[in-house]
Design a protein around this motif. Sequence first.
Motif, PDB file in Angstrom:
ATOM      1  N   LEU A  21       0.845  -1.199   0.000  1.00  0.00           N
ATOM      2  CA  LEU A  21       0.000   0.000   0.000  1.00  0.00           C
ATOM      3  C   LEU A  21       0.881   1.250   0.000  1.00  0.00           C
ATOM      4  O   LEU A  21       0.646   2.207  -0.748  1.00  0.00           O
ATOM      5  N   PHE A  22       1.915   1.210   0.814  1.00  0.00           N
ATOM      6  CA  PHE A  22       2.859   2.328   0.899  1.00  0.00           C
ATOM      7  C   PHE A  22       3.521   2.540  -0.468  1.00  0.00           C
ATOM      8  O   PHE A  22       3.607   3.654  -0.977  1.00  0.00           O
ATOM      9  N   ALA A  23       3.958   1.446  -1.096  1.00  0.00           N
ATOM     10  CA  ALA A  23       4.648   1.522  -2.384  1.00  0.00           C
ATOM     11  C   ALA A  23       3.728   2.139  -3.449  1.00  0.00           C
ATOM     12  O   ALA A  23       4.154   2.983  -4.233  1.00  0.00           O
ATOM     13  N   LYS A  24       2.479   1.724  -3.433  1.00  0.00           N
ATOM     14  CA  LYS A  24       1.534   2.223  -4.424  1.00  0.00           C
ATOM     15  C   LYS A  24       1.326   3.732  -4.265  1.00  0.00           C
ATOM     16  O   LYS A  24       1.370   4.486  -5.225  1.00  0.00           O
ATOM     17  N   GLU A  25       1.140   4.152  -3.017  1.00  0.00           N
ATOM     18  CA  GLU A  25       0.893   5.575  -2.768  1.00  0.00           C
ATOM     19  C   GLU A  25       2.101   6.443  -3.078  1.00  0.00           C
ATOM     20  O   GLU A  25       1.972   7.576  -3.517  1.00  0.00           O
ATOM     21  N   MET A  26       3.287   5.893  -2.836  1.00  0.00           N
ATOM     22  CA  MET A  26       4.503   6.700  -2.981  1.00  0.00           C
ATOM     23  C   MET A  26       5.180   6.521  -4.343  1.00  0.00           C
ATOM     24  O   MET A  26       6.172   7.173  -4.624  1.00  0.00           O
ATOM     25  N   GLY A  27       4.690   5.570  -5.140  1.00  0.00           N
ATOM     26  CA  GLY A  27       5.337   5.299  -6.425  1.00  0.00           C
ATOM     27  C   GLY A  27       6.660   4.561  -6.244  1.00  0.00           C
ATOM     28  O   GLY A  27       7.566   4.698  -7.065  1.00  0.00           O
ATOM     29  N   PHE A  28       6.771   3.789  -5.175  1.00  0.00           N
ATOM     30  CA  PHE A  28       7.976   3.004  -4.925  1.00  0.00           C
ATOM     31  C   PHE A  28       7.796   1.588  -5.483  1.00  0.00           C
ATOM     32  O   PHE A  28       6.686   1.136  -5.707  1.00  0.00           O
ATOM     33  N   ILE A  29       8.900   0.872  -5.650  1.00  0.00           N
ATOM     34  CA  ILE A  29       8.824  -0.540  -6.011  1.00  0.00           C
ATOM     35  C   ILE A  29       8.827  -1.341  -4.706  1.00  0.00           C
ATOM     36  O   ILE A  29       9.628  -1.079  -3.801  1.00  0.00           O
ATOM     37  N   TYR A  30       7.939  -2.317  -4.617  1.00  0.00           N
ATOM     38  CA  TYR A  30       7.895  -3.179  -3.433  1.00  0.00           C
ATOM     39  C   TYR A  30       8.685  -4.458  -3.688  1.00  0.00           C
ATOM     40  O   TYR A  30       8.426  -5.151  -4.678  1.00  0.00           O
ATOM     41  N   VAL A  31       9.629  -4.752  -2.825  1.00  0.00           N
ATOM     42  CA  VAL A  31      10.412  -5.986  -2.981  1.00  0.00           C
ATOM     43  C   VAL A  31      10.122  -6.922  -1.806  1.00  0.00           C
ATOM     44  O   VAL A  31      10.416  -6.604  -0.644  1.00  0.00           O
ATOM     45  N   ASP A  32       9.531  -8.064  -2.128  1.00  0.00           N
ATOM     46  CA  ASP A  32       9.150  -9.062  -1.125  1.00  0.00           C
ATOM     47  C   ASP A  32      10.267 -10.122  -1.079  1.00  0.00           C
ATOM     48  O   ASP A  32      10.320 -11.000  -1.927  1.00  0.00           O
ATOM     49  N   THR A  33      11.161 -10.008  -0.098  1.00  0.00           N
ATOM     50  CA  THR A  33      12.307 -10.931  -0.064  1.00  0.00           C
ATOM     51  C   THR A  33      11.905 -12.322   0.420  1.00  0.00           C
ATOM     52  O   THR A  33      12.544 -13.307   0.090  1.00  0.00           O
ATOM     53  N   GLY A  34      10.817 -12.400   1.196  1.00  0.00           N
ATOM     54  CA  GLY A  34      10.335 -13.704   1.659  1.00  0.00           C
ATOM     55  C   GLY A  34      10.015 -14.601   0.473  1.00  0.00           C
ATOM     56  O   GLY A  34      10.245 -15.814   0.499  1.00  0.00           O
ATOM     57  N   ALA A  35       9.499 -13.981  -0.598  1.00  0.00           N
ATOM     58  CA  ALA A  35       9.136 -14.748  -1.799  1.00  0.00           C
ATOM     59  C   ALA A  35      10.369 -15.427  -2.388  1.00  0.00           C
ATOM     60  O   ALA A  35      10.284 -16.531  -2.928  1.00  0.00           O
ATOM     61  N   MET A  36      11.527 -14.770  -2.270  1.00  0.00           N
ATOM     62  CA  MET A  36      12.758 -15.360  -2.823  1.00  0.00           C
ATOM     63  C   MET A  36      13.186 -16.571  -1.980  1.00  0.00           C
ATOM     64  O   MET A  36      13.630 -17.582  -2.516  1.00  0.00           O
ATOM     65  N   TYR A  37      13.042 -16.464  -0.650  1.00  0.00           N
ATOM     66  CA  TYR A  37      13.364 -17.620   0.214  1.00  0.00           C
ATOM     67  C   TYR A  37      12.376 -18.751  -0.028  1.00  0.00           C
ATOM     68  O   TYR A  37      12.723 -19.922   0.035  1.00  0.00           O
ATOM     69  N   ARG A  38      11.142 -18.381  -0.316  1.00  0.00           N
ATOM     70  CA  ARG A  38      10.134 -19.405  -0.612  1.00  0.00           C
ATOM     71  C   ARG A  38      10.515 -20.155  -1.895  1.00  0.00           C
ATOM     72  O   ARG A  38      10.410 -21.376  -1.966  1.00  0.00           O
ATOM     73  N   ALA A  39      10.977 -19.405  -2.914  1.00  0.00           N
ATOM     74  CA  ALA A  39      11.377 -20.043  -4.175  1.00  0.00           C
ATOM     75  C   ALA A  39      12.557 -20.991  -3.935  1.00  0.00           C
ATOM     76  O   ALA A  39      12.597 -22.101  -4.483  1.00  0.00           O
ATOM     77  N   MET A  40      13.481 -20.578  -3.103  1.00  0.00           N
ATOM     78  CA  MET A  40      14.628 -21.431  -2.775  1.00  0.00           C
ATOM     79  C   MET A  40      14.173 -22.699  -2.044  1.00  0.00           C
ATOM     80  O   MET A  40      14.652 -23.798  -2.314  1.00  0.00           O
ATOM     81  N   GLY A  41      13.235 -22.528  -1.120  1.00  0.00           N
ATOM     82  CA  GLY A  41      12.697 -23.673  -0.374  1.00  0.00           C
ATOM     83  C   GLY A  41      12.034 -24.656  -1.324  1.00  0.00           C
ATOM     84  O   GLY A  41      12.245 -25.873  -1.246  1.00  0.00           O
ATOM     85  N   LEU A  42      11.252 -24.104  -2.244  1.00  0.00           N
ATOM     86  CA  LEU A  42      10.557 -24.933  -3.239  1.00  0.00           C
ATOM     87  C   LEU A  42      11.577 -25.708  -4.069  1.00  0.00           C
ATOM     88  O   LEU A  42      11.424 -26.911  -4.308  1.00  0.00           O
ATOM     89  N   TYR A  43      12.634 -25.031  -4.483  1.00  0.00           N
ATOM     90  CA  TYR A  43      13.638 -25.655  -5.356  1.00  0.00           C
ATOM     91  C   TYR A  43      14.356 -26.804  -4.645  1.00  0.00           C
ATOM     92  O   TYR A  43      14.369 -27.945  -5.129  1.00  0.00           O
ATOM     93  N   PHE A  44      14.949 -26.518  -3.489  1.00  0.00           N
ATOM     94  CA  PHE A  44      15.762 -27.554  -2.836  1.00  0.00           C
ATOM     95  C   PHE A  44      14.905 -28.700  -2.299  1.00  0.00           C
ATOM     96  O   PHE A  44      15.285 -29.862  -2.397  1.00  0.00           O
ATOM     97  N   HIS A  45      13.747 -28.368  -1.766  1.00  0.00           N
ATOM     98  CA  HIS A  45      12.860 -29.422  -1.277  1.00  0.00           C
ATOM     99  C   HIS A  45      12.441 -30.318  -2.444  1.00  0.00           C
ATOM    100  O   HIS A  45      12.451 -31.553  -2.335  1.00  0.00           O
ATOM    101  N   GLY A  46      12.137 -29.697  -3.563  1.00  0.00           N
ATOM    102  CA  GLY A  46      11.720 -30.435  -4.756  1.00  0.00           C
ATOM    103  C   GLY A  46      12.807 -31.375  -5.260  1.00  0.00           C
ATOM    104  O   GLY A  46      12.523 -32.407  -5.864  1.00  0.00           O
ATOM    105  N   LYS A  47      14.046 -31.004  -5.007  1.00  0.00           N
ATOM    106  CA  LYS A  47      15.178 -31.833  -5.455  1.00  0.00           C
ATOM    107  C   LYS A  47      15.530 -32.899  -4.406  1.00  0.00           C
ATOM    108  O   LYS A  47      16.497 -33.648  -4.574  1.00  0.00           O
TER     109      LYS A  47
END
Length: 223
Positions: A21-47
């Motif tokens: 919400l803050f990013a939208k109002e301010m015109g900032f880019i929102y970076v969700d770093t948890g999503a990157m750890y989730r992708a890593m979890g998905l990858y290694f667990h899958g392997k």
Amino acid sequence: MSYNVAIDGPAGAGKSTIAKLFAKEMGFIYVDTGAMYRAMGLYFHGKGITPQDIDKIKEGCKTVDVSISYENGKQLVWLNGEDVSKKIRTEEIGGLASSYAVVPQIREKLVELQQKLATTADIVMDGRDIGTVVLPNADLKVYLTASVKERAKRRYKELIDKGMQVTIEEIEEDIRGRDYRDMNREVSPLKQADDAVVLDTSFMNIEEAAKALKELFEQRKDA
Ligand code: DC
């Protein structure tokens, strides 16, 4: 010069909703770093590679490709060329992410990527180690939190609304477990940076919290 806002805090405190919400109002880019750890979890667990298989993780980190892109302001997460943005949004993957996030090699790789992203635009980034490790010179650091009961209540509602079958006790236990792992791991544990401002959202709605964040940023920006 680009502005960097760092938001850290435990799971379910409302970081991503408020930051978006803050990013939208301010015109900032929102970076969700948890999503990157989730992708890593998905990858290694899958392997079939566990967080204890350090050698295999080291090898895997050399080739695995996690990246993000934006579509109409929405963050997409890519894992080796596959859009995994939807797949990573389960409680199971959240738990896996927390388990693999203790591995230093995974953190090193993602921190580098996150630091690069922060130089490209005005950003608000959320996670667990943003103010302490990723962006130690952020213009504003906020530690966003809420009581375990309140966080469990919110998560429960979210999952029930999605049609999932869960109990509030399960969610509460899951949150306590994740808090414990995230706050007690050896590398970059979740903690409040010395110069972070605490925002407790237990008794705030999303709009109130986003407004408080905006006010904090305006004060900091003009200081
Ligand atoms: O924010 P989230 O719930 O999507 O994050 C999933 C897990 O990833 C979280 O339990 C801990 C880990 N994480 C981390 O260690 N460091 C970050 N900067 C972001 C997330």
